[in-house]
Design a protein around this motif. Sequence first.
Motif, mmCIF file in Angstrom:
data_model
loop_
_atom_site.group_PDB
_atom_site.id
_atom_site.type_symbol
_atom_site.label_atom_id
_atom_site.label_comp_id
_atom_site.label_asym_id
_atom_site.label_seq_id
_atom_site.Cartn_x
_atom_site.Cartn_y
_atom_site.Cartn_z
ATOM 1 N N PHE A 127 0.859 -1.171 0.000
ATOM 2 C CA PHE A 127 0.000 0.000 0.000
ATOM 3 C C PHE A 127 0.897 1.223 0.000
ATOM 4 N N ARG A 128 0.318 2.384 -0.284
ATOM 5 C CA ARG A 128 1.088 3.622 -0.221
ATOM 6 C C ARG A 128 0.202 4.757 0.265
ATOM 7 N N GLY A 186 -1.472 13.940 2.924
ATOM 8 C CA GLY A 186 -2.826 14.448 2.807
ATOM 9 C C GLY A 186 -3.806 13.519 2.126
ATOM 10 N N LYS A 187 -3.373 12.301 1.826
ATOM 11 C CA LYS A 187 -4.246 11.347 1.141
ATOM 12 C C LYS A 187 -4.426 10.082 1.963
ATOM 13 N N GLU A 188 -5.454 9.332 1.606
ATOM 14 C CA GLU A 188 -5.706 8.055 2.253
ATOM 15 C C GLU A 188 -4.661 7.029 1.806
ATOM 16 N N ARG A 189 -4.435 6.053 2.659
ATOM 17 C CA ARG A 189 -3.577 4.946 2.262
ATOM 18 C C ARG A 189 -4.302 4.141 1.197
ATOM 19 N N GLU A 190 -3.617 3.847 0.102
ATOM 20 C CA GLU A 190 -4.262 3.184 -1.018
ATOM 21 C C GLU A 190 -3.549 1.899 -1.407
ATOM 22 N N PHE A 191 -4.322 1.000 -1.946
ATOM 23 C CA PHE A 191 -3.816 -0.285 -2.420
ATOM 24 C C PHE A 191 -2.900 -0.089 -3.618
ATOM 25 N N VAL A 193 4.772 7.203 1.016
ATOM 26 C CA VAL A 193 5.345 6.200 1.904
ATOM 27 C C VAL A 193 4.716 4.860 1.514
ATOM 28 N N TYR A 194 5.549 3.873 1.279
ATOM 29 C CA TYR A 194 5.090 2.550 0.864
ATOM 30 C C TYR A 194 5.141 1.593 2.049
ATOM 31 N N TYR A 195 4.023 0.893 2.245
ATOM 32 C CA TYR A 195 3.892 -0.037 3.361
ATOM 33 C C TYR A 195 3.653 -1.449 2.835
ATOM 34 N N CYS A 196 4.273 -2.416 3.472
ATOM 35 C CA CYS A 196 3.911 -3.794 3.178
ATOM 36 C C CYS A 196 3.007 -4.297 4.307
ATOM 37 N N ALA A 197 2.204 -5.290 3.978
ATOM 38 C CA ALA A 197 1.231 -5.791 4.930
ATOM 39 C C ALA A 197 0.996 -7.279 4.717
ATOM 40 N N SER A 226 -8.429 -5.122 -0.061
ATOM 41 C CA SER A 226 -9.007 -4.397 1.059
ATOM 42 C C SER A 226 -8.011 -4.214 2.199
ATOM 43 N N ARG A 227 -7.866 -2.992 2.670
ATOM 44 C CA ARG A 227 -6.982 -2.731 3.819
ATOM 45 C C ARG A 227 -7.414 -3.535 5.034
ATOM 46 N N GLY A 228 -8.726 -3.709 5.181
ATOM 47 C CA GLY A 228 -9.233 -4.431 6.341
ATOM 48 C C GLY A 228 -8.833 -5.891 6.397
ATOM 49 N N ALA A 229 -8.383 -6.431 5.264
ATOM 50 C CA ALA A 229 -7.968 -7.834 5.228
ATOM 51 C C ALA A 229 -6.577 -8.040 5.801
ATOM 52 N N TYR A 230 -5.846 -6.967 6.009
ATOM 53 C CA TYR A 230 -4.454 -7.061 6.415
ATOM 54 C C TYR A 230 -4.308 -6.878 7.911
ATOM 55 N N THR A 231 -3.594 -7.812 8.519
ATOM 56 C CA THR A 231 -3.476 -7.853 9.971
ATOM 57 C C THR A 231 -2.234 -7.128 10.485
ATOM 58 N N TYR A 232 -1.146 -7.284 9.763
ATOM 59 C CA TYR A 232 0.125 -6.709 10.209
ATOM 60 C C TYR A 232 0.677 -5.763 9.145
ATOM 61 N N TRP A 233 1.336 -4.711 9.629
ATOM 62 C CA TRP A 233 1.867 -3.690 8.741
ATOM 63 C C TRP A 233 3.311 -3.380 9.106
#
Length: 126
Positions: A37-38, A42-47, A93-97, A109-116
């Motif tokens: 995700f990234r 000022g923006k939402e985290r996106e897939f 900023v790039y995040y793995c999950a 879906s962000r909600g499917a991810y447990t760990y970040w």
Amino acid sequence: QVQLVESGGGLVQAGDSLRLSCAASGRTFSNFAMGWFRQAPGKEREFVASISWSAVNTDYADSVKDRFTISRDNVKNTMYLHMNVLKPEDTAVYYCAAALYFRDLAVRSRGAYTYWGQGTQVTVSS
């Protein structure tokens, strides 16, 4: 518990390439799906992209399709994001999950991810 550590971010110019890595520890890496995700200021985290445990299933956001490639090495417990033809709008900023309950799917879906992970900054200058 799963620990995720991203690396590989940096400052690049438009058109350049970059490879992000996500090292996982704590549980059997091949037991779950993974995603990138990234989040831009000022923006939402996106897939961005996701991959099933076997890498058979992958999914990409339209904005990165044909430029980014997600992959994983279950022996090294590491996931990658190969980013080509980078654009200024890829700056974030790039995040793995890790999605512990979606082993065989590539989920958006962000909600499917447990760990970040803690994230790694990618800045693309024009």
